[in-house]
Design an enzyme around this catalytic site. Structure first.
Site, PDB file in Angstrom:
ATOM      1  N   LYS A   1       8.331   0.572  10.506  1.00 25.17           N
ATOM      2  CA  LYS A   1       7.200   0.398  11.155  1.00 25.17           C
ATOM      3  C   LYS A   1       5.974   0.042  10.896  1.00 25.17           C
ATOM      4  O   LYS A   1       5.814   0.409   9.204  1.00 25.17           O
ATOM      5  CB  LYS A   1       6.569   1.680  12.047  1.00 25.17           C
ATOM      6  CG  LYS A   1       5.060   1.974  12.279  1.00 25.17           C
ATOM      7  CD  LYS A   1       5.074   3.341  13.418  1.00 25.17           C
ATOM      8  CE  LYS A   1       4.326   4.371  12.193  1.00 25.17           C
ATOM      9  NZ  LYS A   1       3.339   4.178  11.287  1.00 25.17           N
TER      10      LYS A   1
ATOM     11  N   GLU B   1      -1.210   4.909  18.390  1.00 28.98           N
ATOM     12  CA  GLU B   1      -2.366   6.560  17.749  1.00 28.98           C
ATOM     13  C   GLU B   1      -3.716   6.375  18.334  1.00 28.98           C
ATOM     14  O   GLU B   1      -4.509   5.795  17.821  1.00 28.98           O
ATOM     15  CB  GLU B   1      -2.237   6.531  16.549  1.00 28.98           C
ATOM     16  CG  GLU B   1      -3.119   7.728  15.622  1.00 28.98           C
ATOM     17  CD  GLU B   1      -1.760   7.869  14.482  1.00 28.98           C
ATOM     18  OE1 GLU B   1      -1.045   7.418  14.058  1.00 28.98           O
ATOM     19  OE2 GLU B   1      -2.137   9.339  13.811  1.00 28.98           O
TER      20      GLU B   1
ATOM     21  N   GLU C   1       1.920  -0.806   9.812  1.00 26.42           N
ATOM     22  CA  GLU C   1       0.304  -0.691  10.676  1.00 26.42           C
ATOM     23  C   GLU C   1      -0.464  -1.899  10.936  1.00 26.42           C
ATOM     24  O   GLU C   1      -0.386  -2.740   9.792  1.00 26.42           O
ATOM     25  CB  GLU C   1      -0.397   0.800  10.527  1.00 26.42           C
ATOM     26  CG  GLU C   1       0.101   1.900   9.765  1.00 26.42           C
ATOM     27  CD  GLU C   1      -1.427   2.888   9.183  1.00 26.42           C
ATOM     28  OE1 GLU C   1      -1.801   3.002   8.938  1.00 26.42           O
ATOM     29  OE2 GLU C   1      -0.771   4.124   8.766  1.00 26.42           O
TER      30      GLU C   1
ATOM     31  N   ASP D   1       9.023   3.833   7.950  1.00 27.09           N
ATOM     32  CA  ASP D   1       7.714   3.644   7.089  1.00 27.09           C
ATOM     33  C   ASP D   1       7.407   2.258   6.508  1.00 27.09           C
ATOM     34  O   ASP D   1       7.645   3.323   4.864  1.00 27.09           O
ATOM     35  CB  ASP D   1       6.802   4.468   7.738  1.00 27.09           C
ATOM     36  CG  ASP D   1       5.366   5.115   8.343  1.00 27.09           C
ATOM     37  OD1 ASP D   1       5.323   3.305   9.039  1.00 27.09           O
ATOM     38  OD2 ASP D   1       4.937   5.468   8.896  1.00 27.09           O
TER      39      ASP D   1
ATOM     40  N   ASP E   1       4.961   7.263   6.635  1.00 28.50           N
ATOM     41  CA  ASP E   1       4.544   8.145   5.475  1.00 28.50           C
ATOM     42  C   ASP E   1       3.573   9.001   5.618  1.00 28.50           C
ATOM     43  O   ASP E   1       3.103   9.610   4.379  1.00 28.50           O
ATOM     44  CB  ASP E   1       3.537   7.225   5.424  1.00 28.50           C
ATOM     45  CG  ASP E   1       2.528   6.555   5.888  1.00 28.50           C
ATOM     46  OD1 ASP E   1       2.515   7.014   7.051  1.00 28.50           O
ATOM     47  OD2 ASP E   1       1.691   5.163   5.767  1.00 28.50           O
ATOM     48  N   SER E   2       3.168   9.667   6.590  1.00 27.55           N
ATOM     49  CA  SER E   2       2.737  11.482   6.912  1.00 27.55           C
ATOM     50  C   SER E   2       3.875  12.360   5.877  1.00 27.55           C
ATOM     51  O   SER E   2       3.037  13.306   5.570  1.00 27.55           O
ATOM     52  CB  SER E   2       2.686  11.529   8.441  1.00 27.55           C
ATOM     53  OG  SER E   2       4.166  11.280   8.948  1.00 27.55           O
TER      54      SER E   2
HETATM   55  O1  KIV Z   1       3.581   8.563   9.246  1.00 25.42           O
HETATM   56  C1  KIV Z   1       3.945   8.774  10.911  1.00 25.42           C
HETATM   57  O2  KIV Z   1       3.859  10.101  10.536  1.00 25.42           O
HETATM   58  C2  KIV Z   1       2.559   7.612  11.751  1.00 25.42           C
HETATM   59  C3  KIV Z   1       3.410   8.703  12.920  1.00 25.42           C
HETATM   60  C4  KIV Z   1       1.762   9.630  12.802  1.00 25.42           C
HETATM   61  C5  KIV Z   1       2.629   7.594  13.736  1.00 25.42           C
HETATM   62  O3  KIV Z   1       2.271   7.574  11.593  1.00 25.42           O
END
Ligand code: KIV
Length: 276
Positions: free
Chosen positions: A115, A184, A117, A85, A46-47
């Site tokens: 993934k 992280e 969080e 994500d 999600d970055s």
């Molecule tokens: O979204 C992302 O890029 C991440 C990484 C920082 C692990 O979750």
């Protein structure tokens, strides 16, 4: 050609000599490059809110955004394990919503796992998604989606109490069925200790060399941003290379040295002067 790794391969890396690596990727062209490289895994993180859409953070990225980018990455990287994500708001409303959104990212995005969080609190959600047949990667420590609760992007787990809470979270995720966990922004010695005390592999970002695997954001490690966090090593200086190329192009176009003959179609057309 690179052989695509699987969930069991990743789980088997625990404590082994090889350190599987992951990079973020959000588009087809870069996915093809990662696929050609020795990198084992891609995270469509999600970055992408920051790297692709120009947001200030990750909150606001949607399930549709993740699916859109994941599809194109999967098309470009058939030999690389791809993680999709789950964005903020897609798994914190109800268990049903969480499973529905995980299904969408997994099935429509075509990725190999999802993934999300969160630690102990999110363990029941992880359990429900795993029960639905989708492999889950956990993510604890500095969790950008809830960074507002942490007062910003701050290193986590610095006190003994906070360290214990993170270890408890890692154990809860393992117990819930996660097959790997991203650690992280935590002290290296804590990441090493968590890695030793759980049986699923850990993947570090800003968590030292003691993790089983490593991940970085591509734009950071390629040197495309002028600022990067302390834990990022710039393996290239693409910002300078790209800016140089853009400005050389402008200069040569204005000098009319580009396009030179080599870069134009030189077919001769008889009688062109007779055009009316
Ligand atoms: O979204 C992302 O890029 C991440 C990484 C920082 C692990 O979750």
């Amino acid at each position: 050609m690179k052989k695509k790794i699987t969930v069991p391969d990743i789980m088997a890396c625990k404590g082994g000599a090889k350190v599987p690596t992951m990079i973020t990727c959000y588009d087809y062209t870069n996915a093809k490059l990662v696929d050609e490289s020795d990198i084992d895994m891609i995270l469509v993180g999600d970055s992408l809110g920051m790297t692709m859409i120009g947001m200030k953070g990750t909150v606001g990225v949607t399930v549709d955004d993740i699916i859109y980018h994941t599809k194109h990455v999967v098309a470009g990287a058939p030999n690389t394990f791809v993680i999709g994500d789950m964005p903020f708001g897609s798994y914190n409303v109800s268990m049903e919503e969480a499973v529905k959104n995980a299904n969408r990212i997994f099935a429509e995005g075509g990725c190999d796992c999802i993934k999300l969080e969160g630690g102990t609190d999110m363990a029941p959600v992880v359990k429900a998604i795993v029960k639905a047949g989708i492999p889950v990667c956990g993510h604890i420590g500095l969790t950008p989606q809830t960074s507002a609760m942490m007062g910003g992007f701050k290193v986590q787990g610095k006190s003994l109490e906070a360290a214990q809470a993170l270890l408890d979270s890692a154990r809860a995720l393992e117990e819930a069925g996660a097959f790997m966990i991203v650690l992280e922004g935590i002290p290296a010695m804590l990441a090493t200790e968590i890695t030793k005390r759980i049986s699923i592999p850990t993947m570090g970002i800003g968590a030292g060399a003691g993790c089983d695997m490593q991940v970085l954001v591509a734009q950071d490690m390629l040197g495309m941003n002028d600022w990067v966090p302390k834990f990022v090593k710039k393996y290239a200086d693409l910002r300078t290379t790209i800016l140089g190329a853009y400005n050389d192009y402008v200069k040569e176009a204005n000098e009319r040295t580009f396009p030179a003959e080599a870069y134009q179609y030189n077919a001769k057309i008889e009688g062109l002067e007779n055009l009316k």
